[in-house]
Design an enzyme around this catalytic site. Structure first.
Site, PDB file in Angstrom:
ATOM      1  N   ALA A  74     -32.211  -7.159  56.383  1.00  0.00           N
ATOM      2  CA  ALA A  74     -31.177  -8.177  56.168  1.00  0.00           C
ATOM      3  C   ALA A  74     -31.677  -9.326  55.305  1.00  0.00           C
ATOM      4  CB  ALA A  74     -30.689  -8.707  57.520  1.00  0.00           C
ATOM      5  N   THR A  75     -32.956  -9.665  55.396  1.00  0.00           N
ATOM      6  CA  THR A  75     -33.492 -10.772  54.602  1.00  0.00           C
ATOM      7  C   THR A  75     -33.443 -10.448  53.115  1.00  0.00           C
ATOM      8  OG1 THR A  75     -34.928 -11.508  56.398  1.00  0.00           O
ATOM      9  CG2 THR A  75     -35.518 -12.216  54.173  1.00  0.00           C
ATOM     10  N   ASN A 154     -28.472 -16.187  66.267  1.00  0.00           N
ATOM     11  CA  ASN A 154     -29.563 -15.382  66.828  1.00  0.00           C
ATOM     12  C   ASN A 154     -30.217 -16.020  68.044  1.00  0.00           C
ATOM     13  OD1 ASN A 154     -30.384 -17.118  64.480  1.00  0.00           O
ATOM     14  ND2 ASN A 154     -32.428 -16.663  65.285  1.00  0.00           N
ATOM     15  N   GLN A 182     -26.971 -10.226  63.848  1.00  0.00           N
ATOM     16  CA  GLN A 182     -26.955 -10.184  65.312  1.00  0.00           C
ATOM     17  C   GLN A 182     -25.662  -9.629  65.880  1.00  0.00           C
ATOM     18  OE1 GLN A 182     -29.383 -10.534  67.327  1.00  0.00           O
ATOM     19  NE2 GLN A 182     -30.926 -11.476  66.021  1.00  0.00           N
ATOM     20  N   SER A 202     -28.944  -5.427  59.643  1.00  0.00           N
ATOM     21  CA  SER A 202     -30.204  -4.702  59.706  1.00  0.00           C
ATOM     22  C   SER A 202     -30.173  -3.643  60.792  1.00  0.00           C
ATOM     23  CB  SER A 202     -31.341  -5.692  59.982  1.00  0.00           C
ATOM     24  OG  SER A 202     -32.596  -5.083  59.863  1.00  0.00           O
ATOM     25  N   ALA A 203     -30.982  -2.579  60.592  1.00  0.00           N
ATOM     26  CA  ALA A 203     -31.000  -1.451  61.530  1.00  0.00           C
ATOM     27  C   ALA A 203     -31.753  -1.764  62.817  1.00  0.00           C
ATOM     28  CB  ALA A 203     -31.622  -0.224  60.859  1.00  0.00           C
ATOM     29  N   HIS A 204     -32.824  -2.539  62.726  1.00  0.00           N
ATOM     30  CA  HIS A 204     -33.711  -2.660  63.883  1.00  0.00           C
ATOM     31  C   HIS A 204     -33.163  -3.569  64.982  1.00  0.00           C
ATOM     32  CE1 HIS A 204     -35.770  -6.686  63.473  1.00  0.00           C
ATOM     33  NE2 HIS A 204     -35.194  -6.606  62.284  1.00  0.00           N
ATOM     34  N   THR A 242     -37.739   3.525  45.243  1.00  0.00           N
ATOM     35  CA  THR A 242     -37.515   4.762  45.984  1.00  0.00           C
ATOM     36  C   THR A 242     -36.901   4.464  47.345  1.00  0.00           C
ATOM     37  OG1 THR A 242     -39.415   5.774  44.883  1.00  0.00           O
ATOM     38  CG2 THR A 242     -38.627   6.829  46.897  1.00  0.00           C
ATOM     39  N   CYS A 327     -42.400 -20.340  65.825  1.00  0.00           N
ATOM     40  CA  CYS A 327     -43.845 -20.455  65.923  1.00  0.00           C
ATOM     41  C   CYS A 327     -44.480 -20.051  64.597  1.00  0.00           C
ATOM     42  CB  CYS A 327     -44.377 -19.558  67.032  1.00  0.00           C
ATOM     43  SG  CYS A 327     -43.702 -19.940  68.663  1.00  0.00           S
TER      44      CYS A 327
END
Length: 384
Positions: A74-75, A154, A182, A202-204, A242, A327
């Site tokens: 996503a970034t 998030n 999110q 994003s997938a994760h 790729t 952090c």
């Protein structure tokens, strides 16, 4: 370090890959390993896997497959969208509107756009995390080209009224970009109904692999983005390089899983979250941030008055939760989200985010309630 007996409650940071998703990916590492750009059977098979995934992802968010471009996350998608769109619109204007509680993946590109001569207005939020829609309307200028607002926060899970915002933005002849990272996979996201112009996710965050994401570009208004990456014509030139075929296939499998279970799983998580919050609300000095607002069903953000934030997370022996701050190496700074909501530095540093997921059980919630309550009581006793 062993994670045995640990309760994972940080699903907004990342999620484990579902076994069925991994199973779908594995052949593309070994027997179907071809480059999706190769003009032979191995390449064609890989390309078929990519296009199937594109259809699965598009179905999840109700858009056309041709509107989905695969990225590394996503970034990267946000960078492609922000710089590609804004640089292409310089002739029209240079003003952008966003919000102080956006993710760093949006805020840091905004800072770079400012260095490049763009003007950015950062909307305030109230104590619950809501933007003032009247302030949004007043922020427009004749040079406003883009509004960028997240779907769901998030840290707190707060959901912005994206359809209403889209109507405001389009009435001012500007475009709307939405960070949906999110939201997608947790709540229904219908891009045709929402009428946004650009979106990233994003997938994760939804039980797919890390290292793969998506950029949505609406074809309705025939938006064009200036190329910002060079070196190939993959993804129609939008994102050269790729393709990560196994990752993309996994993204598609995760999207298919979410499409089939999103309502049922959302209701299950909401019950668990309510159980968690009902019990935590009884802890002296503990407040739930954004509790009265529309939020993701899996997300709870709490602050504990009178607790030393530097000691809080270290006391949790069996819980994996997130600090309510960013952090960086040895520097711990207060959450910019909670500060924007009016928290003091001290209270923001005494905050944690709890995000539930598919693996979370009722017993996990009860154990978490017990451990959080015990830690807070112990730290309060020490500070007396």
């Amino acid at each position: 370090m062993s994670t045995d007996n640990k309760i994972y409650l940080d699903h907004n940071a990342t999620t484990p890959v579902e076994p069925t998703v991994l199973e779908a990916m594995l052949p593309y590492f070994t027997e179907h390993f071809g480059n999706a750009g190769s003009d032979h059977a191995f390449g064609w098979y890989a390309e078929d896997g990519v296009e199937t995934a594109r259809m699965q992802v598009a179905k999840l968010v109700n858009c056309r497959p041709v509107e989905i471009y695969f990225t590394s996350g996503a970034t990267e998608a946000a960078n492609l969208a922000l710089f590609g769109f804004c640089e292409n619109q310089k002739v029209k204007g240079n003003h952008i509107i966003t919000c102080k509680t956006e993710h760093k993946a949006i805020l840091e590109p905004m800072e770079e756009l400012e260095r490049r001569g763009f003007a950015v207005t950062y909307l305030n939020v109230d104590g619950e995390g809501n933007i003032d829609l009247h302030q949004l309307e007043e922020a427009f200028t004749p040079k406003t080209i883009l509004v960028s607002l997240m779907y769901a926060n998030n840290e707190t899970g707060l959901i912005h009224p994206i359809k209403t915002i889209a109507d405001i933005v389009h009435n001012r002849n500007a475009a709307l970009m939405v960070d949906m990272t999110q939201a997608v996979g947790k709540i229904p996201v219908d891009l045709k109904n929402l009428d946004i112009d650009l979106g990233v996710f994003s997938a994760h965050k939804m039980y797919g692999p890390k290292g793969v994401g998506a950029l949505y570009v609406s074809k309705k208004k025939q938006l064009t983005l200036r190329k910002t990456l060079f070196g190939g014509n993959q993804e129609k030139g939008m994102r050269p390089g790729t393709l990560n075929v196994p990752g993309i296939v996994g993204f598609g499998a995760a999207a298919a899983l979410a499409t089939n279970e999103i309502i049922e799983e959302g209701n299950r998580l909401l019950k668990l979250r309510n159980r968690l919050e009902n019990q935590l609300s009884k802890v002296d000095g503990l407040q739930i941030n954004g509790q009265k607002q529309d939020r993701l069903p899996n997300t709870t953000n709490i602050s504990i008055h009178g607790i030393d934030g530097s000691k809080l997370l270290r006391q949790f022996k069996n819980l994996a939760v997130s600090r309510g701050s960013a952090c960086n190496a040895n520097l711990v700074s207060p959450s910019h989200v909670l500060k924007a909501m009016g928290h003091s530095d001290e209270l923001a540093l005494s905050s944690i985010r709890i995000s539930l997921g598919r693996q979370t059980t009722e017993q996990d919630i009860d154990n978490a309630i017990e451990e959080i309550s015990s830690v807070v009581d112990r730290l309060k006793t020490v500070s007396l």
